[in-house]
Design a protein around this motif. Structure first.
Motif, PDB file in Angstrom:
ATOM      1  N   ARG A  58       0.828  -1.213   0.000  1.00  0.00           N
ATOM      2  CA  ARG A  58       0.000   0.000   0.000  1.00  0.00           C
ATOM      3  C   ARG A  58       0.860   1.261   0.000  1.00  0.00           C
ATOM      4  NH1 ARG A  58      -2.360  -1.834   5.909  1.00  0.00           N
ATOM      5  NH2 ARG A  58      -1.219  -0.376   7.213  1.00  0.00           N
TER       6      ARG A  58
ATOM      7  N   PHE B 263      -4.903  -2.977   2.604  1.00  0.00           N
ATOM      8  CA  PHE B 263      -5.516  -2.779   3.924  1.00  0.00           C
ATOM      9  C   PHE B 263      -6.333  -3.996   4.339  1.00  0.00           C
ATOM     10  CE2 PHE B 263      -4.702   1.529   2.434  1.00  0.00           C
ATOM     11  CZ  PHE B 263      -4.166   2.121   3.570  1.00  0.00           C
TER      12      PHE B 263
ATOM     13  N   HIS C 242      -4.780  -6.266   7.118  1.00  0.00           N
ATOM     14  CA  HIS C 242      -5.911  -5.889   7.967  1.00  0.00           C
ATOM     15  C   HIS C 242      -5.442  -5.529   9.377  1.00  0.00           C
ATOM     16  CE1 HIS C 242     -10.129  -6.015   9.388  1.00  0.00           C
ATOM     17  NE2 HIS C 242      -9.561  -6.380  10.518  1.00  0.00           N
TER      18      HIS C 242
ATOM     19  N   THR D  54      -0.965  -1.379  11.763  1.00  0.00           N
ATOM     20  CA  THR D  54      -0.599   0.036  11.843  1.00  0.00           C
ATOM     21  C   THR D  54       0.904   0.206  12.114  1.00  0.00           C
ATOM     22  OG1 THR D  54      -1.145   0.052  14.190  1.00  0.00           O
ATOM     23  CG2 THR D  54      -2.880   0.736  12.697  1.00  0.00           C
TER      24      THR D  54
ATOM     25  N   SER E 242       3.589   2.258   9.753  1.00  0.00           N
ATOM     26  CA  SER E 242       2.541   2.707   8.855  1.00  0.00           C
ATOM     27  C   SER E 242       1.873   3.934   9.458  1.00  0.00           C
ATOM     28  CB  SER E 242       1.518   1.569   8.695  1.00  0.00           C
ATOM     29  OG  SER E 242       0.312   2.033   8.150  1.00  0.00           O
TER      30      SER E 242
ATOM     31  N   ALA F 290      -1.265   4.386   8.921  1.00  0.00           N
ATOM     32  CA  ALA F 290      -2.677   3.991   9.000  1.00  0.00           C
ATOM     33  C   ALA F 290      -3.161   3.997  10.447  1.00  0.00           C
ATOM     34  CB  ALA F 290      -2.855   2.602   8.399  1.00  0.00           C
TER      35      ALA F 290
ATOM     36  N   TRP G 122     -10.281   0.273  10.171  1.00  0.00           N
ATOM     37  CA  TRP G 122     -10.978  -1.017  10.271  1.00  0.00           C
ATOM     38  C   TRP G 122     -12.211  -0.917  11.165  1.00  0.00           C
ATOM     39  CZ3 TRP G 122      -5.681  -0.316  10.233  1.00  0.00           C
ATOM     40  CH2 TRP G 122      -5.053  -0.715   9.050  1.00  0.00           C
TER      41      TRP G 122
ATOM     42  N   TRP H  48     -14.856   0.515   8.353  1.00  0.00           N
ATOM     43  CA  TRP H  48     -14.480  -0.023   7.044  1.00  0.00           C
ATOM     44  C   TRP H  48     -15.406   0.443   5.924  1.00  0.00           C
ATOM     45  CZ3 TRP H  48     -10.155  -1.704   5.173  1.00  0.00           C
ATOM     46  CH2 TRP H  48     -10.148  -2.348   3.937  1.00  0.00           C
TER      47      TRP H  48
END
Lengths: 159, 159
Positions: free
Chosen positions: A41, A88, A93, A96, A99, A101, A106, A109
């Protein structure tokens, strides 16, 4: 020579697939591991940023507007707009680590997915507008695309 | 709250574009520098390899065939098949440093371009075939795509 070469390649197609360098993941809908998914990603976003940044430079007048170059970048962005989101799910999934993110991705979502689709749609419209070669038509579509980035980064990205 | 937030984002769209993190290149049809262009094409190829490897694992029976997963990967490959080639022009033209690219690419640009288009076409056909969910229909299209990779790597890639 070239024809012979192509024939040889065609004849060894099965070997070709075996010989290509990659590591296949162990499960059907997953990256090899979380690190792999995060890398996927992040690479996708870096390609998006490269194209987006180039267009932004033209929209802001920092670099001279070049219709052909802009169109090329918008076309690439359109294709890339689909890519990062696979990273993701599967092994990515909830990851983090290393990252930007946030766990909220989640936890929300459905909203995250809708926002990724809004980005796809905006990038498509930008690519279409870029065919006009007219910055006045392009600018609002570029701004709309930028907004879809921002609307997803807010709340889903650490920085 | 979300509505207010969206309005706020919309109102600050100009600021948004300014605030996004990227470095704009100095010229119209170029990456910031050669390193940037090489990184771009290498990132794109790494994403291609990830998807290709996953599909290869299924075609070879190393991982269980999952029609939905395969289709997702084929769709991603289709979009990614356009991406790396921009990194061979502009600032990436002729650059073989920290790269597996051979100078023959630029000595045979027409042929290289044709081969990239053959890859695009094969990846499209693979994505279409993947919608069938039938590995027997998918396999020949996968093999054809693998051949387009190989036909370009031969002579244009160092390893």
């Amino acid at each position: 020579m070239r024809f012979t070469s192509i024939l040889a390649v065609a004849a060894t197609a099965v070997i070709t697939v075996t010989a290509l360098q990659y590591s296949a993941p162990a499960t059907a809908d997953a990256f090899a591991d979380a690190e792999d998914a995060v890398k996927y990603r992040q690479s996708a976003f870096s390609l998006i940023r490269e194209n987006f940044g180039h267009m932004a430079g033209m929209v802001r007048g920092e670099i001279e507007f070049d219709a052909e170059s802009f169109q090329k970048r918008a076309e690439a962005l359109k294709h890339l707009s689909y890519i990062p989101f696979d990273g993701f799910s599967g092994a990515g999934h909830g990851v983090t680590e290393n990252s930007d993110a946030l766990p909220s991705i989640w936890e929300n979502w459905g909203d995250f997915s809708e926002k990724s689709e809004a980005f796809n749609k905006a990038a498509h419209e930008l690519a279409t507008a870029s065919q006009s070669g007219d910055l006045r038509s392009i600018r609002p579509k570029f701004m709309a695309t930028a907004r879809t980035c921002q609307q997803c980064h807010e709340g889903y990205r650490a920085d």
